[in-house]
Scaffold this active site. Structure first.
Site, PDB file in Angstrom:
ATOM      1  CG  ASP A   1      -1.829   6.541   7.142  1.00 39.00           C
ATOM      2  OD1 ASP A   1      -2.165   7.163   6.120  1.00 39.00           O
ATOM      3  OD2 ASP A   1      -2.038   5.312   7.301  1.00 39.00           O
TER       4      ASP A   1
ATOM      5  CD  GLU B   1      -4.877  10.167   5.384  1.00 41.37           C
ATOM      6  OE1 GLU B   1      -5.471  10.032   4.311  1.00 41.37           O
ATOM      7  OE2 GLU B   1      -4.786   9.234   6.213  1.00 41.37           O
TER       8      GLU B   1
ATOM      9  NE  ARG C   1      -0.406  11.803   4.941  1.00 39.80           N
ATOM     10  CZ  ARG C   1      -1.000  10.622   4.838  1.00 39.80           C
ATOM     11  NH1 ARG C   1      -0.576   9.589   5.554  1.00 39.80           N
ATOM     12  NH2 ARG C   1      -2.020  10.448   4.027  1.00 39.80           N
TER      13      ARG C   1
ATOM     14  CG  HIS D   1      -0.477   9.548  -1.284  1.00 39.93           C
ATOM     15  ND1 HIS D   1      -0.749  10.490  -0.318  1.00 39.93           N
ATOM     16  CD2 HIS D   1      -0.807   8.344  -0.749  1.00 39.93           C
ATOM     17  CE1 HIS D   1      -1.202   9.876   0.767  1.00 39.93           C
ATOM     18  NE2 HIS D   1      -1.250   8.581   0.535  1.00 39.93           N
ATOM     19  CG  ASP D   2      -4.534   8.356  -0.450  1.00 41.66           C
ATOM     20  OD1 ASP D   2      -4.013   7.306  -0.861  1.00 41.66           O
ATOM     21  OD2 ASP D   2      -4.513   8.712   0.744  1.00 41.66           O
TER      22      ASP D   2
ATOM     23  CG  ASP E   1      -1.984   1.049   1.203  1.00 39.68           C
ATOM     24  OD1 ASP E   1      -2.248   1.605   0.123  1.00 39.68           O
ATOM     25  OD2 ASP E   1      -2.533   1.355   2.279  1.00 39.68           O
TER      26      ASP E   1
ATOM     27  CD  GLN F   1      -2.670  -1.548   4.540  1.00 42.22           C
ATOM     28  OE1 GLN F   1      -3.697  -1.740   3.871  1.00 42.22           O
ATOM     29  NE2 GLN F   1      -1.974  -0.439   4.453  1.00 42.22           N
TER      30      GLN F   1
HETATM   31  C1  GLC Z   1      -4.089   6.725   4.243  1.00 41.86           C
HETATM   32  C2  GLC Z   1      -3.107   6.836   3.107  1.00 41.86           C
HETATM   33  C3  GLC Z   1      -3.467   5.858   2.041  1.00 41.86           C
HETATM   34  C4  GLC Z   1      -3.463   4.475   2.617  1.00 41.86           C
HETATM   35  C5  GLC Z   1      -4.319   4.391   3.869  1.00 41.86           C
HETATM   36  C6  GLC Z   1      -4.041   3.143   4.627  1.00 41.86           C
HETATM   37  O1  GLC Z   1      -5.351   7.089   3.888  1.00 41.86           O
HETATM   38  O2  GLC Z   1      -3.092   8.144   2.622  1.00 41.86           O
HETATM   39  O3  GLC Z   1      -2.607   5.947   0.945  1.00 41.86           O
HETATM   40  O4  GLC Z   1      -3.925   3.574   1.660  1.00 41.86           O
HETATM   41  O5  GLC Z   1      -4.061   5.446   4.762  1.00 41.86           O
HETATM   42  O6  GLC Z   1      -2.814   3.247   5.293  1.00 41.86           O
END
Ligand code: GLC
Length: 653
Positions: free
Chosen positions: A283, A325, A281, A394-395, A140, A251
């Protein structure tokens, strides 16, 4: 409220007088007192059991003291600097860039060879995408961390990371890295231990013996990756049970109700802080706390967790800031910057997902009406926090259009989301966009979109000049909105060169199913070589974005403490913003259409700009005899009072 003597005592044992001066030890104790209520109140919310809370607090303070003792002198100095300038992230000089180190410069070391390039663009804030050791194979984009204490081996070493942070700091660039705290890779040692039957580590995760509870949770849980990872739980034969996996099956979501998880992450955070990372950041922070019957996002405990880790980080390393985020519904967003009891106590930065979505929505509809409604409806931002503003990241882009906002302007949320997905996939009549559909969900009808800024805006080097001009206009306009809104604008790597989607995105191992890689291209250095030639498309994009950064840093009016207000009832095609900073007034006019649009000059004067000057172009405004200004197609005007006071020669240095 000062901390009790016991808290000071537990910390003092780790503050060796042989290593730390009396002054430095005193600072630590002062900070414990300062942040004691932040810490203890939030721990109390998370862990009602008094003994657990007490033991946890003590163990966090012991760790904090030992990290403080280990912190290098130059970082202590940085802490002092930041304490003297708490609003450092709010300054107009802040301008961000985000990239994968390998896709930008090959490695951490390779990246340092391109720092002049970043400086040329005006970058002062560099977000390097996940760089800690991920699992092998698909991970990922690095968001499945296997080892938080190692750097991805192909990028370099921990020493390289420390060196990079130091070099960046010496150039006035703050290093930002990801802290993935909702989940770890299935291969992380905690997960391995859990699978081998270790009860301590089983408790780090949410594991269920059968489908009873997972099925009950699923009733209200959305799916993040419905196409390639449907459902939120994964059966693991070795566990003889189901483990919570919000994202991919490899994950594993962590159980943050277990204080041991919190302690582990505090150690990781302090370790990163002591390497010189300046912004973390957080996440997927919205997902940290699970509650039956809810979407398991944005739960109040998420903010309490942030408050705990923020307080400890401030005690050890006040230079370090947090960025949330949380890509959540517009109304849930501002809480991540600290509201209610969390005001001033959680993250300093959060992504302004709503501004990004509304910008693309305005461009597609050539109307500012919904954008105005949605942006006006957002609650005010706490003064201690500010936004990360961006055109894309990036998303993928999820169409976070609020149903109420849509209804208020006479459309339906569902219909408008469908329209935007069609438009940016290039499927709607008249669309200029080349986006790719990401994670179509047949049940909800949701279709997110991948794409670089250039591809979403319809930029093709080979198009006729008028088409190129329009696409460049959209790119410039979107960045000018982001840079003028309030907060730190962040450009995603390649967008400064107008790079299109990487059509070979699926060719790399592990990327085959994930078209977000289309908008994470390797930086095209051949293209970059043309950036100074303004007769090329690349040169026009690069110089335009660099100009935005340069002009922004020269305007004290754009300090993030002055929030943007939307001016109501302006022309349908114009988003007009107003910011009132003690240093002066700022009016932003953004024409989201491909035709010229009117704006009354008198209104600008009535707002308080007696001699309005357009800072991006450096020209005075030209007004016709009718008193109406004409904004050119996709025109972005940053209006301030004409700066005609010459600085005395002695001030020039
Ligand atoms: C956040 C990241 C993304 C990732 C997700 C899981 O949203 O920006 O790219 O897939 O977390 O870690």
């Amino acid at each position: 409220m000062s901390a009790p003597a016991q808290a000071h005592d537990s910390a003092a044992a780790s503050l060796d007088p042989a290593r730390l001066s009396a002054g430095r030890r005193e600072s630590f104790h002062l900070r414990i007192d300062r942040y004691w209520s932040d810490l203890s109140e939030a721990i109390g919310v998370l862990y009602a059991d008094f003994e657990i809370a007490e033991r946890l607090t003590e163990s966090l303070l012991v760790r904090a003291a030992s990290a403080y003792a280990d912190r290098a002198d130059d970082l202590h100095r940085l802490d002092q600097e930041r304490l003297l300038q708490p609003g450092w992230l709010q300054q107009p000089r802040m301008f961000g860039y985000a990239c994968y180190a390998d896709r930008f410069g090959g490695s951490l070391l390779g990246l340092t060879e391109h720092l002049d390039y970043l400086e040329e663009l005006g970058v002062t804030y560099l977000h390097l995408m996940p760089l800690l050791q991920p699992r092998e194979g698909d991970n990922d984009g690095g968001y499945a961390v296997q080892d938080y204490h190692a750097v991805r081996s192909d990028l370099g070493t921990v020493d390289d990371l420390r060196d990079l942070a130091t070099t960046l700091r010496s150039r006035g660039i703050s290093l930002v890295v990801d802290l993935v705290l909702n989940h770890v890779a299935r291969e992380h040692e905690w997960a391995v231990a859990a699978r081998s039957g270790d009860p301590i580590h089983r408790d780090y995760f949410h594991i269920f013996p059968d489908r009873r509870l997972p099925d009950a949770y699923e009733q209200t849980l959305p799916e993040v990756f419905p196409a390639f990872a449907p459902g939120n739980f994964t059966y693991e034969p070795e566990l003889d049970g189901w483990v919570w996996t919000t994202f991919n099956e490899w994950q594993w979501d962590l159980n943050w109700s277990n204080p041991a998880v919190l302690i582990e992450f505090v150690e990781i955070i302090l370790w990163l802080a002591n390497l010189g990372v300046e912004v973390l950041r957080l996440d997927a922070i919205a997902f940290l706390w699970k509650r039956m019957g809810s979407s398991c996002q944005n739960q109040p405990e998420v903010h309490a967790i942030t408050q705990v880790i923020r307080a400890i980080t401030r005690i050890v390393a006040p230079a370090v800031a947090f960025k949330a985020e949380a890509i959540v519904a517009p109304r849930d967003l501002v809480q991540y910057l600290g509201t209610g009891t969390h005001a001033g106590r959680v993250s300093d930065l959060a992504y302004h997902n709503s501004l990004m979505v509304q910008t693309w929505s305005m461009l597609a509809t050539q109307s500012a009406v919904l954008g105005r409604e949605a942006l006006t409806a957002l609650p005010p931002v706490p003064s201690t926090g500010t936004w990360i503003t961006y055109v894309r990241c990036h998303d993928d882009i999820g169409w976070a259009i609020d149903d109420h906002d849509a209804a208020a302007v006479g459309v339906t949320g569902e219909g408008h989301r469908r329209f935007l997905a069609d438009w940016y996939a290039g499927d709607a009549p008249g669309s200029w966009s080349d986006g790719l559909v990401f994670q179509a969900n047949p049940i909800t009808g949701d279709r997110r979109i991948s794409g670089t800024a250039a591809s979403l805006a319809g930029l093709h080097d080979s198009s006729p000049p008028a088409v190129v001009d329009a696409a460049l206009g959209r790119i410039f306009l979107a960045h000018a909105i982001a840079a003028a809104w309030g907060g730190i604008p962040v450009v995603w790597s390649g967008d400064e060169l107008g790079q299109p989607n990487d059509l070979g995105w699926m060719g790399e191992e592990g990327h085959e199913e994930d078209n977000r890689w289309a908008h994470r291209p390797r930086l095209d250095w051949t293209r970059a070589a043309q950036r100074h030639d303004i007769h090329t498309v690349t040169g026009r994009v690069f110089s335009g974005l660099a100009r935005i950064a340069r002009v922004r840093s020269s305007l004290p009016q754009l300090h993030a403490s002055a929030p943007s207000q939307i001016l109501p009832d302006t022309d349908i095609g114009v988003l007009a913003t107003l910011r009132r900073h003690p240093s002066g007034l700022f009016v932003g006019l953004f024409n989201v259409t491909e035709r010229s649009r009117p704006f009354p000059f008198g209104l600008i004067q009535a707002l308080g700009l007696s001699r309005p000057y357009e800072a991006l172009s450096g020209y005075d405004l030209q007004v016709g005899a009718d008193g109406i200004l004409r904004l050119p197609p996709y025109g972005a005007w940053w209006l301030v009072e004409r700066p005609d006071i010459k600085s005395p020669a002695w001030a020039a240095s």
